[in-house]
Design an enzyme around this catalytic site. Structure first.
Site, PDB file in Angstrom:
ATOM      1  N   MET A  42     138.399 102.196   6.655  1.00  0.00           N
ATOM      2  CA  MET A  42     138.396 100.716   7.120  1.00  0.00           C
ATOM      3  C   MET A  42     139.601  99.811   6.047  1.00  0.00           C
ATOM      4  SD  MET A  42     134.806  99.845   8.514  1.00  0.00           S
ATOM      5  CE  MET A  42     133.812 100.550   6.974  1.00  0.00           C
ATOM      6  N   CYS A  48     143.667 102.971  15.593  1.00  0.00           N
ATOM      7  CA  CYS A  48     143.771 101.451  14.987  1.00  0.00           C
ATOM      8  C   CYS A  48     144.380 100.673  16.152  1.00  0.00           C
ATOM      9  CB  CYS A  48     144.291 101.373  13.710  1.00  0.00           C
ATOM     10  SG  CYS A  48     144.370  99.622  13.104  1.00  0.00           S
ATOM     11  N   LYS A 107     142.198 110.869  14.703  1.00  0.00           N
ATOM     12  CA  LYS A 107     141.034 109.797  15.132  1.00  0.00           C
ATOM     13  C   LYS A 107     141.784 109.035  16.097  1.00  0.00           C
ATOM     14  CE  LYS A 107     137.563 106.509  13.613  1.00  0.00           C
ATOM     15  NZ  LYS A 107     137.861 105.447  14.487  1.00  0.00           N
ATOM     16  N   HIS A 119     136.421 107.217  19.027  1.00  0.00           N
ATOM     17  CA  HIS A 119     135.876 105.877  19.029  1.00  0.00           C
ATOM     18  C   HIS A 119     135.746 105.583  20.614  1.00  0.00           C
ATOM     19  CE1 HIS A 119     134.799 101.858  17.878  1.00  0.00           C
ATOM     20  NE2 HIS A 119     135.461 101.443  19.154  1.00  0.00           N
ATOM     21  N   ALA A 141     131.513 102.774  10.840  1.00  0.00           N
ATOM     22  CA  ALA A 141     132.473 101.820  10.372  1.00  0.00           C
ATOM     23  C   ALA A 141     131.655 100.395  10.181  1.00  0.00           C
ATOM     24  CB  ALA A 141     133.494 101.623  11.349  1.00  0.00           C
ATOM     25  N   ARG A 142     131.838  99.691  11.282  1.00  0.00           N
ATOM     26  CA  ARG A 142     131.502  98.236  10.886  1.00  0.00           C
ATOM     27  C   ARG A 142     129.737  98.163  10.718  1.00  0.00           C
ATOM     28  NH1 ARG A 142     132.697  94.702  15.752  1.00  0.00           N
ATOM     29  NH2 ARG A 142     132.376  96.744  16.944  1.00  0.00           N
TER      30      ARG A 142
END
Length: 324
Positions: free
Chosen positions: A15, A101, A140, A170, A225-226
């Site tokens: 990140m 991203c 990814k 994701h 992640a978050r």
């Protein structure tokens, strides 16, 4: 078969502006099996940009990291992947190529999830990087580029054919950014379609979530992640849950603020007195605490460890008074 994920089931995601050395160290302590550096620009490395190379520095005691490169030029990506491999040696676990991203400043240059719109170029990048390095190469990406147009299964197959050793998926479309919910079904469909390991990513915020995404998708590893922002404890919770053990209790106010103080000090040890980048981390650590709303303005003016300590002292006092 790339069997790395038999022993590395919990990963801290790459990140930008978040996965610094201090944060990686705290997440590893809490149970992350591997952490990524912040995502690295291949173009920045090609200019011998010290600011970019700085992102590859390991934390004290950190044995290995994974590195995620972003870019859209196969030759540049390959050359910089080779440089990373040579520079990092045994400290490098594997290389990942960012095709997920969705940030405007990334996709506007044709990088990140923009590559999902050009699978031929994406595959060419994977082939070039694989030919340039000896370490495993993973990719990814997201459910797809446009909302409602799921392309991840075909894209995953193309990446596997190009030489990807594993894929991370994701469950949101790029156009969603972080809106809505991640569709774990998309990850399951990729898992059923490819022979390489699949890493599940999106909306993992608790140990129960780590178990749920694993059962729902059959994924070989979980990337958080978050859900780890201001919450490195999520890895301890996930590790226990995946092992079938009771999850540790959520951290107390005192523990949250103590971790925030330690994070600030670790940053200062590596960055110097000016730790402005701690502001976002501090906001995450104190989210939901009594007095947090009032403290936000003060956090935005913090620069040094002492500045942050003063705000944390006030928050602790407020929480103690609130509990009486």
């Amino acid at each position: 078969m790339f069997d790395f994920f038999r022993q590395h089931r919990l990963l801290l995601a790459p990140m930008a502006g978040v996965s610094d050395e201090a944060f990686r160290a705290l997440c590893r302590e809490q149970g992350a099996d591997l952490a990524f550096t912040e995502m690295v620009s291949a173009k920045g490395l090609s200019y011998a940009n010290e600011k970019t190379r700085h992102l590859l520095r390991l934390a004290p005691g950190e044995d290995q990291v994974a590195v995620q490169l972003f870019g859209h030029e196969p030759d540049t990506m390959a050359a910089q992947a080779a440089w990373i491999e040579e520079a990092m040696g045994e400290s490098l676990a594997y290389l990942d190529i960012n095709m997920g991203c969705p940030a405007r400043k990334i996709v506007s240059k044709g990088d990140g999830s923009a590559l999902m719109k050009g699978p031929e170029l994406a595959a060419a990048i994977v082939r070039a990087v694989r030919a340039a390095v000896e370490h495993p190469v993973t990719v990814k990406f997201r459910r797809g580029w446009a909302e409602g147009d799921e392309t991840c299964v075909d894209f995953a197959r193309r990446m596997e054919d190009a030489g990807a050793c594993a894929v991370a998926v994701h469950g949101r479309y790029a156009e969603q950014l972080h809106r809505g919910s991640a569709d774990w079904g998309a990850i399951a469909r990729v898992k059923a379609a490819v022979g390489v390991p699949v890493i599940g990513n999106g909306d993992v915020r608790t140990g129960a979530d780590a178990v749920a995404i694993t059962r729902r998708t059959g994924c070989d590893a979980v990337m958080i992640a978050r859900g780890a922002e201001g919450n490195p404890w999520v890895f301890a919770q996930a590790k226990a849950a995946l092992a079938g053990e009771p999850e540790p209790a959520p951290p107390s106010v005192e523990a949250r603020l103590a971790m925030a103080r330690r994070h600030a000090r670790l940053l200062a040890e590596r960055e110097g007195k000016n730790i402005v980048r701690m502001r976002k981390h501090a906001m995450w650590y104190m989210a939901g605490l009594p007095g947090a709303a009032t403290a936000r303005a003060r956090i935005n003016a913090c620069v040094s460890v002492e500045d942050f300590d003063a705000v944390f002292d006030e928050l602790l006092a407020c929480a103690q008074a609130h509990a009486e």
